[in-house]
Scaffold this motif. Structure first.
Motif, mmCIF file in Angstrom:
data_model
loop_
_atom_site.group_PDB
_atom_site.id
_atom_site.type_symbol
_atom_site.label_atom_id
_atom_site.label_comp_id
_atom_site.label_asym_id
_atom_site.label_seq_id
_atom_site.Cartn_x
_atom_site.Cartn_y
_atom_site.Cartn_z
ATOM 1 N N GLN A 13 0.809 -1.217 0.000
ATOM 2 C CA GLN A 13 0.000 0.000 0.000
ATOM 3 C C GLN A 13 0.847 1.273 0.000
ATOM 4 O OE1 GLN A 13 -0.659 -2.482 2.652
ATOM 5 N NE2 GLN A 13 -1.832 -3.447 1.036
ATOM 6 N N LEU A 14 2.108 1.141 0.338
ATOM 7 C CA LEU A 14 3.028 2.280 0.394
ATOM 8 C C LEU A 14 4.335 1.916 -0.292
ATOM 9 C CD1 LEU A 14 2.832 3.367 4.158
ATOM 10 C CD2 LEU A 14 1.842 4.584 2.217
ATOM 11 N N SER A 41 -0.641 5.612 -7.799
ATOM 12 C CA SER A 41 -1.883 6.145 -7.232
ATOM 13 C C SER A 41 -3.108 5.399 -7.771
ATOM 14 C CB SER A 41 -1.989 7.637 -7.536
ATOM 15 O OG SER A 41 -3.165 8.170 -6.987
ATOM 16 N N LYS A 45 0.548 4.946 -2.111
ATOM 17 C CA LYS A 45 1.119 6.263 -1.836
ATOM 18 C C LYS A 45 2.616 6.117 -1.625
ATOM 19 C CE LYS A 45 -3.107 7.988 0.228
ATOM 20 N NZ LYS A 45 -3.756 8.455 1.435
ATOM 21 N N THR A 64 4.154 11.736 3.538
ATOM 22 C CA THR A 64 3.387 10.907 2.616
ATOM 23 C C THR A 64 2.912 11.779 1.458
ATOM 24 O OG1 THR A 64 2.650 9.459 4.402
ATOM 25 C CG2 THR A 64 1.394 9.379 2.351
ATOM 26 N N ASP A 69 0.461 12.231 -1.479
ATOM 27 C CA ASP A 69 -0.861 11.759 -1.871
ATOM 28 C C ASP A 69 -1.264 12.432 -3.180
ATOM 29 O OD1 ASP A 69 -3.475 10.978 -2.157
ATOM 30 O OD2 ASP A 69 -4.083 11.535 -0.124
ATOM 31 N N TYR A 70 -1.173 11.689 -4.262
ATOM 32 C CA TYR A 70 -1.453 12.211 -5.602
ATOM 33 C C TYR A 70 -2.918 12.599 -5.779
ATOM 34 C CZ TYR A 70 -1.180 12.516 -10.699
ATOM 35 O OH TYR A 70 -1.213 12.956 -12.001
ATOM 36 N N SER A 71 -3.778 12.117 -4.896
ATOM 37 C CA SER A 71 -5.209 12.391 -5.063
ATOM 38 C C SER A 71 -5.625 13.762 -4.518
ATOM 39 C CB SER A 71 -6.035 11.300 -4.374
ATOM 40 O OG SER A 71 -5.886 11.368 -2.970
ATOM 41 N N THR A 72 -4.700 14.485 -3.876
ATOM 42 C CA THR A 72 -5.046 15.804 -3.340
ATOM 43 C C THR A 72 -4.279 16.901 -4.083
ATOM 44 O OG1 THR A 72 -3.283 15.883 -1.674
ATOM 45 C CG2 THR A 72 -5.349 14.787 -1.040
ATOM 46 N N GLY A 118 -0.940 17.376 -2.435
ATOM 47 C CA GLY A 118 -0.033 16.279 -2.783
ATOM 48 C C GLY A 118 0.538 16.430 -4.178
#
Length: 133
Positions: free
Chosen positions: A65-66, A90, A95, A104, A106-109, A112
């Motif tokens: 997951q990471l 992503s 992440k 971390t 975070d490509y979804s924000t 990020g």
């Protein structure tokens, strides 16, 4: 949590040991199970690298997951390659953690993506400066 650890160096004069040690220490401290992926003496400008290619294949199969890296430039030295790689990870729900700062990505924000873009640009510029020396 299952994590991937990725380290890379560009030349045979360099050593992966310090990156490997830092990544394993981070994973151990955080009680993560890990798989280590490495590319030794391969430029971050090259898209075709055995370690990163296997990491991306394993991400498609949800093996972690990471992805832990000491810094984003270990993934690559090209804005395009870093962005494509982060986006692909992503899409698979993975992440990236910069283990040196415990950040971390975070490509979804929006935040990020902004940070990833800035760090990608810095990696690319650093490569240009190294090349000029």
């Amino acid at each position: 949590m299952a994590v991937a650890l990725y380290c890379r160096c560009s030349t045979k004069k360099q050593d992966l040991e310090s990156q490997r040690k830092a990544l394993i220490q981070w994973a151990t401290n955080n009680k993560h199970e890990y798989v280590l992926y490495e590319d030794l003496a391969i430029s971050g400008r090259k898209d075709d690298r055995k370690g990163i290619n296997q990491l991306l294949k394993d991400a498609e199969h949800n093996k972690f997951q990471l992805v832990g890296v000491v810094e984003l430039s270990r993934i690559g030295r090209s804005i395009g390659f870093i962005c494509r790689t982060v986006e692909e990870l992503s899409k698979n729900g993975v992440k990236i953690v910069l283990t040196n700062s415990n950040t971390t990505l975070d490509y979804s924000t929006l935040e990020g993506r902004t940070l990833i873009g800035g760090l990608s640009l810095a990696s690319d510029i650093e490569w240009m400066l190294i090349k000029e020396r």
